[in-house]
Design a protein around this motif. Sequence first.
Motif, PDB file in Angstrom:
ATOM      1  N   GLN A  85       0.822  -1.209   0.000  1.00  0.00           N
ATOM      2  CA  GLN A  85       0.000   0.000   0.000  1.00  0.00           C
ATOM      3  C   GLN A  85       0.860   1.264   0.000  1.00  0.00           C
ATOM      4  O   GLN A  85       0.452   2.297  -0.528  1.00  0.00           O
ATOM      5  CB  GLN A  85      -0.945   0.009   1.220  1.00  0.00           C
ATOM      6  N   GLU A  86       2.048   1.184   0.600  1.00  0.00           N
ATOM      7  CA  GLU A  86       2.947   2.342   0.671  1.00  0.00           C
ATOM      8  C   GLU A  86       3.731   2.555  -0.621  1.00  0.00           C
ATOM      9  O   GLU A  86       4.446   3.537  -0.744  1.00  0.00           O
ATOM     10  CB  GLU A  86       3.899   2.181   1.851  1.00  0.00           C
ATOM     11  N   GLY A  87       3.628   1.628  -1.567  1.00  0.00           N
ATOM     12  CA  GLY A  87       4.235   1.823  -2.883  1.00  0.00           C
ATOM     13  C   GLY A  87       5.612   1.223  -3.081  1.00  0.00           C
ATOM     14  O   GLY A  87       6.277   1.519  -4.066  1.00  0.00           O
ATOM     15  N   TYR A  88       6.069   0.374  -2.178  1.00  0.00           N
ATOM     16  CA  TYR A  88       7.373  -0.263  -2.359  1.00  0.00           C
ATOM     17  C   TYR A  88       7.329  -1.243  -3.523  1.00  0.00           C
ATOM     18  O   TYR A  88       6.296  -1.831  -3.812  1.00  0.00           O
ATOM     19  CB  TYR A  88       7.784  -1.026  -1.094  1.00  0.00           C
ATOM     20  N   VAL A  89       8.477  -1.429  -4.177  1.00  0.00           N
ATOM     21  CA  VAL A  89       8.585  -2.376  -5.287  1.00  0.00           C
ATOM     22  C   VAL A  89       8.879  -3.773  -4.763  1.00  0.00           C
ATOM     23  O   VAL A  89       8.380  -4.764  -5.281  1.00  0.00           O
ATOM     24  CB  VAL A  89       9.682  -1.935  -6.288  1.00  0.00           C
ATOM     25  N   GLU A  90       9.697  -3.858  -3.713  1.00  0.00           N
ATOM     26  CA  GLU A  90       9.967  -5.140  -3.062  1.00  0.00           C
ATOM     27  C   GLU A  90      10.209  -4.887  -1.583  1.00  0.00           C
ATOM     28  O   GLU A  90      10.799  -3.885  -1.196  1.00  0.00           O
ATOM     29  CB  GLU A  90      11.137  -5.878  -3.702  1.00  0.00           C
ATOM     30  N   GLU A  91       9.698  -5.791  -0.767  1.00  0.00           N
ATOM     31  CA  GLU A  91       9.787  -5.597   0.687  1.00  0.00           C
ATOM     32  C   GLU A  91       9.352  -6.881   1.386  1.00  0.00           C
ATOM     33  O   GLU A  91       8.788  -7.779   0.762  1.00  0.00           O
ATOM     34  CB  GLU A  91       8.895  -4.431   1.097  1.00  0.00           C
ATOM     35  N   LYS A  92       9.554  -6.947   2.674  1.00  0.00           N
ATOM     36  CA  LYS A  92       9.078  -8.065   3.488  1.00  0.00           C
ATOM     37  C   LYS A  92       7.596  -7.873   3.786  1.00  0.00           C
ATOM     38  O   LYS A  92       7.120  -6.743   3.875  1.00  0.00           O
ATOM     39  CB  LYS A  92       9.858  -8.130   4.789  1.00  0.00           C
ATOM     40  N   ILE A  96      -0.170  -7.903  10.058  1.00  0.00           N
ATOM     41  CA  ILE A  96      -0.645  -6.616  10.553  1.00  0.00           C
ATOM     42  C   ILE A  96      -0.967  -6.673  12.049  1.00  0.00           C
ATOM     43  O   ILE A  96      -0.938  -5.661  12.742  1.00  0.00           O
ATOM     44  CB  ILE A  96      -1.854  -6.124   9.726  1.00  0.00           C
ATOM     45  N   GLY A  97      -1.216  -7.884  12.572  1.00  0.00           N
ATOM     46  CA  GLY A  97      -1.550  -8.029  13.986  1.00  0.00           C
ATOM     47  C   GLY A  97      -0.339  -8.072  14.904  1.00  0.00           C
ATOM     48  O   GLY A  97      -0.252  -7.333  15.878  1.00  0.00           O
ATOM     49  N   CYS A  98       0.639  -8.925  14.587  1.00  0.00           N
ATOM     50  CA  CYS A  98       1.760  -9.137  15.509  1.00  0.00           C
ATOM     51  C   CYS A  98       3.111  -8.716  14.935  1.00  0.00           C
ATOM     52  O   CYS A  98       4.138  -8.862  15.597  1.00  0.00           O
ATOM     53  CB  CYS A  98       1.811 -10.602  15.922  1.00  0.00           C
ATOM     54  N   LYS A  99       3.130  -8.237  13.706  1.00  0.00           N
ATOM     55  CA  LYS A  99       4.338  -7.735  13.032  1.00  0.00           C
ATOM     56  C   LYS A  99       5.399  -8.800  12.759  1.00  0.00           C
ATOM     57  O   LYS A  99       6.539  -8.486  12.491  1.00  0.00           O
ATOM     58  CB  LYS A  99       4.977  -6.576  13.810  1.00  0.00           C
ATOM     59  N   VAL A 100       5.038 -10.088  12.833  1.00  0.00           N
ATOM     60  CA  VAL A 100       5.988 -11.148  12.506  1.00  0.00           C
ATOM     61  C   VAL A 100       6.108 -11.237  10.980  1.00  0.00           C
ATOM     62  O   VAL A 100       5.152 -10.976  10.258  1.00  0.00           O
ATOM     63  CB  VAL A 100       5.556 -12.496  13.134  1.00  0.00           C
ATOM     64  N   ARG A 101       7.297 -11.579  10.490  1.00  0.00           N
ATOM     65  CA  ARG A 101       7.515 -11.668   9.041  1.00  0.00           C
ATOM     66  C   ARG A 101       6.868 -12.939   8.502  1.00  0.00           C
ATOM     67  O   ARG A 101       7.178 -14.041   8.956  1.00  0.00           O
ATOM     68  CB  ARG A 101       9.004 -11.671   8.738  1.00  0.00           C
ATOM     69  N   LEU A 102       5.988 -12.779   7.516  1.00  0.00           N
ATOM     70  CA  LEU A 102       5.293 -13.917   6.909  1.00  0.00           C
ATOM     71  C   LEU A 102       5.879 -14.302   5.558  1.00  0.00           C
ATOM     72  O   LEU A 102       5.693 -15.415   5.095  1.00  0.00           O
ATOM     73  CB  LEU A 102       3.812 -13.602   6.736  1.00  0.00           C
ATOM     74  N   GLY A 103       6.556 -13.367   4.917  1.00  0.00           N
ATOM     75  CA  GLY A 103       7.100 -13.629   3.588  1.00  0.00           C
ATOM     76  C   GLY A 103       7.646 -12.346   2.994  1.00  0.00           C
ATOM     77  O   GLY A 103       8.092 -11.459   3.717  1.00  0.00           O
ATOM     78  N   SER A 104       7.570 -12.255   1.687  1.00  0.00           N
ATOM     79  CA  SER A 104       8.056 -11.062   1.001  1.00  0.00           C
ATOM     80  C   SER A 104       7.337 -10.915  -0.330  1.00  0.00           C
ATOM     81  O   SER A 104       6.619 -11.814  -0.765  1.00  0.00           O
ATOM     82  CB  SER A 104       9.569 -11.151   0.794  1.00  0.00           C
ATOM     83  N   PHE A 105       7.532  -9.750  -0.951  1.00  0.00           N
ATOM     84  CA  PHE A 105       6.935  -9.546  -2.262  1.00  0.00           C
ATOM     85  C   PHE A 105       7.903  -8.804  -3.157  1.00  0.00           C
ATOM     86  O   PHE A 105       8.823  -8.127  -2.686  1.00  0.00           O
ATOM     87  CB  PHE A 105       5.602  -8.784  -2.158  1.00  0.00           C
ATOM     88  N   PHE A 122       3.917 -12.386  -4.473  1.00  0.00           N
ATOM     89  CA  PHE A 122       3.561 -12.070  -3.089  1.00  0.00           C
ATOM     90  C   PHE A 122       3.611 -13.407  -2.359  1.00  0.00           C
ATOM     91  O   PHE A 122       2.655 -14.168  -2.389  1.00  0.00           O
ATOM     92  CB  PHE A 122       2.177 -11.422  -3.020  1.00  0.00           C
ATOM     93  N   GLN A 123       4.744 -13.681  -1.737  1.00  0.00           N
ATOM     94  CA  GLN A 123       5.070 -15.001  -1.227  1.00  0.00           C
ATOM     95  C   GLN A 123       4.870 -15.067   0.283  1.00  0.00           C
ATOM     96  O   GLN A 123       5.379 -14.236   1.027  1.00  0.00           O
ATOM     97  CB  GLN A 123       6.533 -15.293  -1.570  1.00  0.00           C
ATOM     98  N   LEU A 124       4.104 -16.077   0.727  1.00  0.00           N
ATOM     99  CA  LEU A 124       3.928 -16.352   2.154  1.00  0.00           C
ATOM    100  C   LEU A 124       4.555 -17.707   2.442  1.00  0.00           C
ATOM    101  O   LEU A 124       4.236 -18.697   1.777  1.00  0.00           O
ATOM    102  CB  LEU A 124       2.438 -16.381   2.521  1.00  0.00           C
ATOM    103  N   HIS A 125       5.459 -17.758   3.424  1.00  0.00           N
ATOM    104  CA  HIS A 125       6.141 -19.003   3.756  1.00  0.00           C
ATOM    105  C   HIS A 125       5.209 -19.919   4.541  1.00  0.00           C
ATOM    106  O   HIS A 125       4.605 -19.506   5.521  1.00  0.00           O
ATOM    107  CB  HIS A 125       7.402 -18.725   4.563  1.00  0.00           C
TER     108      HIS A 125
END
Length: 134
Positions: A85-92, A96-105, A122-125
């Motif tokens: 939503q913030e416009g990044y091209v690639e990021e982790k 949204i609830g606990c801020k744990v990393r789920l994957g990357s895009f 948009f990859q979720l491990h």
Amino acid sequence: MKYQMEAVNNSSEVESTPKPQVIYRCKKCRRIVAAEENVVSHERGKGEECFRWRKRTGDPKDWEKDAAECSSIFVEPMKWMEAVQEGYVEEKLQCIGCKVRLGSFNWAGMQCNCGAWVNPAFQLHKSRIDECRM
């Protein structure tokens, strides 16, 4: 017109048994992060031989017979993905609830561990999410 009506009626009879829906939840806080409808399927790649030489492991003879199962799922972009939503091209991707990393895009695409390229990705491990049947 009659033919179309009959086709609609026949299809509703066939779909009378509900199929269990699959949802994916964050393992830490149990928040729903995706549903089966959001998953983007991809054709399996050729495994190890699809990767650059330095990323390959083991003996080349084993690559063909031991095709690894995909360790991630690829989904369509969703509203909870703040970095998207913030416009990044690639990021982790963080829950949204606990801020744990789920994957990357990455809008340019990513390579799955099976060797297939998915773009945009948009990859979720799978190790970070639970698959629940409802």
